[in-house]
Design an enzyme around this catalytic site. Structure first.
Site, PDB file in Angstrom:
ATOM      1  N   GLY A 175      38.620  44.136 -21.899  1.00  9.75           N
ATOM      2  CA  GLY A 175      39.281  43.581 -23.094  1.00  9.75           C
ATOM      3  C   GLY A 175      39.196  42.076 -23.112  1.00  9.75           C
ATOM      4  CG  PHE A 221      44.131  46.148 -16.127  1.00  7.10           C
ATOM      5  CD1 PHE A 221      44.481  46.536 -14.841  1.00  7.10           C
ATOM      6  CD2 PHE A 221      42.913  45.512 -16.319  1.00  7.10           C
ATOM      7  CE1 PHE A 221      43.626  46.286 -13.758  1.00  7.10           C
ATOM      8  CE2 PHE A 221      42.060  45.249 -15.258  1.00  7.10           C
ATOM      9  CZ  PHE A 221      42.416  45.646 -13.971  1.00  7.10           C
ATOM     10  CB  ALA A 222      49.535  49.828 -19.009  1.00 11.09           C
ATOM     11  CD  GLU A 270      42.374  43.564 -20.461  1.00  7.67           C
ATOM     12  OE1 GLU A 270      42.082  42.389 -20.185  1.00  7.67           O
ATOM     13  OE2 GLU A 270      41.758  44.543 -20.002  1.00  7.67           O
ATOM     14  CB  CYS A 305      32.267  34.584 -27.087  1.00 11.78           C
ATOM     15  SG  CYS A 305      31.945  35.759 -25.750  1.00 11.78           S
ATOM     16  CG  HIS A 336      27.784  30.870 -13.742  1.00 14.32           C
ATOM     17  ND1 HIS A 336      27.768  32.172 -14.171  1.00 14.32           N
ATOM     18  CD2 HIS A 336      27.685  30.115 -14.863  1.00 14.32           C
ATOM     19  CE1 HIS A 336      27.688  32.197 -15.482  1.00 14.32           C
ATOM     20  NE2 HIS A 336      27.626  30.962 -15.931  1.00 14.32           N
ATOM     21  NE  ARG A 388      33.095  34.338 -16.323  1.00 13.92           N
ATOM     22  CZ  ARG A 388      33.383  34.292 -17.607  1.00 13.92           C
ATOM     23  NH1 ARG A 388      34.367  35.010 -18.085  1.00 13.92           N
ATOM     24  NH2 ARG A 388      32.684  33.543 -18.420  1.00 13.92           N
TER      25      ARG A 388
HETATM   26  P1  NAI Z   1      36.913  37.878 -19.414  1.00 17.45           P
HETATM   27  O1  NAI Z   1      37.445  37.209 -18.209  1.00 17.45           O
HETATM   28  O2  NAI Z   1      37.295  37.361 -20.757  1.00 17.45           O
HETATM   29  O3  NAI Z   1      37.311  39.418 -19.391  1.00 17.45           O
HETATM   30  C1  NAI Z   1      37.139  40.164 -18.252  1.00 17.45           C
HETATM   31  C2  NAI Z   1      37.649  41.584 -18.477  1.00 17.45           C
HETATM   32  O4  NAI Z   1      37.392  42.304 -17.278  1.00 17.45           O
HETATM   33  C3  NAI Z   1      39.122  41.674 -18.760  1.00 17.45           C
HETATM   34  O5  NAI Z   1      39.326  42.593 -19.795  1.00 17.45           O
HETATM   35  C4  NAI Z   1      39.689  42.215 -17.470  1.00 17.45           C
HETATM   36  O6  NAI Z   1      40.816  43.028 -17.652  1.00 17.45           O
HETATM   37  C5  NAI Z   1      38.527  43.064 -16.978  1.00 17.45           C
HETATM   38  N1  NAI Z   1      38.635  43.288 -15.545  1.00 17.45           N
HETATM   39  C6  NAI Z   1      38.750  42.361 -14.564  1.00 17.45           C
HETATM   40  N2  NAI Z   1      38.871  42.970 -13.370  1.00 17.45           N
HETATM   41  C7  NAI Z   1      38.834  44.303 -13.613  1.00 17.45           C
HETATM   42  C8  NAI Z   1      38.877  45.442 -12.791  1.00 17.45           C
HETATM   43  N3  NAI Z   1      39.011  45.352 -11.463  1.00 17.45           N
HETATM   44  N4  NAI Z   1      38.788  46.654 -13.362  1.00 17.45           N
HETATM   45  C9  NAI Z   1      38.630  46.777 -14.693  1.00 17.45           C
HETATM   46  N5  NAI Z   1      38.576  45.731 -15.541  1.00 17.45           N
HETATM   47  C10 NAI Z   1      38.669  44.512 -14.997  1.00 17.45           C
HETATM   48  O7  NAI Z   1      35.349  37.923 -19.242  1.00 17.45           O
HETATM   49  P2  NAI Z   1      34.237  37.750 -20.384  1.00 17.45           P
HETATM   50  O8  NAI Z   1      34.194  36.324 -20.792  1.00 17.45           O
HETATM   51  O9  NAI Z   1      34.422  38.804 -21.397  1.00 17.45           O
HETATM   52  O10 NAI Z   1      32.930  38.008 -19.539  1.00 17.45           O
HETATM   53  C11 NAI Z   1      32.404  39.314 -19.326  1.00 17.45           C
HETATM   54  C12 NAI Z   1      31.081  39.130 -18.614  1.00 17.45           C
HETATM   55  O11 NAI Z   1      30.206  38.317 -19.418  1.00 17.45           O
HETATM   56  C13 NAI Z   1      31.171  38.398 -17.277  1.00 17.45           C
HETATM   57  O12 NAI Z   1      30.185  38.927 -16.442  1.00 17.45           O
HETATM   58  C14 NAI Z   1      30.822  36.964 -17.609  1.00 17.45           C
HETATM   59  O13 NAI Z   1      30.324  36.254 -16.508  1.00 17.45           O
HETATM   60  C15 NAI Z   1      29.751  37.191 -18.658  1.00 17.45           C
HETATM   61  N6  NAI Z   1      29.531  36.055 -19.537  1.00 17.45           N
HETATM   62  C16 NAI Z   1      30.512  35.611 -20.356  1.00 17.45           C
HETATM   63  C17 NAI Z   1      30.267  34.547 -21.215  1.00 17.45           C
HETATM   64  C18 NAI Z   1      31.305  34.062 -22.149  1.00 17.45           C
HETATM   65  O14 NAI Z   1      31.033  33.091 -22.881  1.00 17.45           O
HETATM   66  N7  NAI Z   1      32.476  34.656 -22.215  1.00 17.45           N
HETATM   67  C19 NAI Z   1      28.960  33.895 -21.256  1.00 17.45           C
HETATM   68  C20 NAI Z   1      27.973  34.463 -20.358  1.00 17.45           C
HETATM   69  C21 NAI Z   1      28.270  35.501 -19.541  1.00 17.45           C
END
Ligand code: NAI
Length: 411
Positions: A13, A37-38, A40, A145, A207, A322
């Protein structure tokens, strides 16, 4: 034949899920959002009560679309035809463990981005439950994003020109790339195989490399908000050289695999090539790697991740962010393990692994300096799936099957 999937489960999420959902809905998919996660899930539903989820793009376009179901029930979530993990790589294992007992035969499951070795981990779970299926690995996330209002609005800072994608088995890449290109409105191009995605994972270079470049001389100074350094725009000539070195050691590993084991890895890109073709329209000055990072509009204003030092006192670098906890154990360490298999030296990769490992309190090298430290157990390495040599890794990659694995040491 065009792949036609009706229901897609998006896992996670976070920022990425907030962009993916309105795009999938706009393009005719029924979307289930799964998070274990409830709190979230509750926050997401709460956002939904204030209005539909919106993804706001830089060109002024706003897309609107919400999931038909937000659930914490893995059995309910796993009933769709495609499962898309949009989470950091350290969440892949827990999500696969929760969902795989309930998946249907023929499931299509993938990660955006996949990072290193996702295919091995997902194949392990399919194999464990006696399922056939297709695993897809996205090379990167198509967008930069950030959530503006949880469950309600996300800002898309940049859209990549194209994203590579590989599958296990490899012959599904064209169909899945076409499906994702249509529904996520970003051109996905098929890559030769999943090993090309793992080694070509650019997050593992950018990174930890920039964190190390910016913070290797960090002296414990507490930053006020306005002092927090810029991340990508903080790349100087020395850090740019380090990124080229890291990338060079990984592309040399890919070249040796290709040459000695006959696996077609296509072209695992060097960091500069990747940056230029991915962000062509956002970069004002491409005369050097340093300038390309500093003048990339999609990276504008993004700062070093920080944590509060103490109430009211300012900020310190977040060494558990991360950029390290994902990209070292699920990126650099995978590539380091493959380099070891083919005998490629990795002095700069090792320098970054040592320093960033120390920052995170992890030991990836043992007392004799061998790549055998105790915390490798938490990383996603081929050896954890019973793969100890390059020939076996190549054979699993080519066939998209993990049938030779006997006793996994890791989930
Ligand atoms: P975020 O930090 O916004 O969201 C991470 C999600 O993962 C959350 O919903 C969290 O609840 C979930 N999560 C974390 N630990 C967990 C677990 N043990 N079990 C289940 N769910 C879990 O991350 P975001 O920004 O959405 O990034 C997602 C992926 O995209 C990552 O690999 C990030 O490195 C990559 N990315 C993101 C960019 C961005 O601009 N947001 C750009 C390039 C890559």
């Amino acid at each position: 034949m065009a792949l036609c999937l009706h229901t897609v489960t998006v896992c996670g999420g976070g920022n990425a899920a907030h962009v993916i959902i309105p795009l999938l809905v706009k393009n005719g998919c029924r979307v289930i959002l799964y998070t274990p996660f409830a709190d979230e899930a509750a926050r997401f539903r709460e956002g939904g009560r204030r209005g539909k989820l919106q993804a706001c793009f830089q060109d002024g376009v706003t897309l609107t679309g919400s999931p038909c179901l937000v659930t914490t029930d893995a059995a309910e979530a796993a009933q769709s035809e495609m499962i898309l993990l949009a989470v950091p790589a350290f969440a892949h294992g827990p999500l696969l463990a929760q969902l795989s007992p309930f998946m249907r035969p023929g499931i299509v499951i993938g990660a955006l981005p996949a990072r290193g070795g996702f295919d091995l981990q997902a194949l392990y779970y399919l194999h464990h439950h006696g399922l056939d299926g297709t695993v897809f690995c996205g090379h990167t996330l198509p967008w930069a994003c950030r959530i503006e209002e949880y469950g309600r609005q996300v800002k898309v800072l940049g859209v990549k020109e194209t994203v590579g994608l590989a599958t296990a088995p490899a012959d599904q890449a064209t169909a899945i790339a076409a499906f994702l290109s249509r529904t996520l409105e970003v051109p996905f191009h098929p890559m030769a195989n999943t090993l090309a995605v793992s080694l070509g994972n650019i997050g593992q270079v950018v990174h930890p490399g920039i964190m190390y470049g910016l913070l290797k001389n960090y002296d414990g100074h507490i930053w006020q908000k306005e002092e927090i350094p810029l991340f990508y725009q903080g790349v100087n000539a020395e850090t740019a050289r380090l990124l080229e070195d890291l990338s060079g050691e990984i592309t040399a590993t890919a070249a040796r695999l290709q040459h000695e084991y006959g696996v077609n890895l296509g072209k695992v890109p060097a960091v500069g090539q990747w940056l230029l073709y991915t962000y062509a329209r956002y970069i004002a000055d491409d005369t050097s790697l340093e300038r390309a990072f500093r003048t990339n509009r999609a990276y504008c204003g993004l700062k070093v991740p920080v944590v509060r030092a103490a109430e009211g006192e300012g900020y310190r670098p977040d060494f558990n962010c991360r950029y390290l906890t994902e990209d070292v154990p699920f990126g650099l360490l995978f590539s380091r393990a493959v380099a070891l298999m083919v005998g490629c030296p990795t002095p700069r990769v090792d320098e970054v692994i040592r320093a960033t490992g120390e920052w995170m309190g992890k030991r990836y090298f043992d007392a004799n300096g061998a790549f055998a430290g105790p915390d490798l157990a938490e990383a996603r390495l081929p050896a954890h799936y019973g793969i100890y040599d390059a020939a076996h890794l190549v054979s699993v990659t080519m066939r998209g099957l993990l049938e030779a694995m006997k006793k996994p040491t890791f989930n």
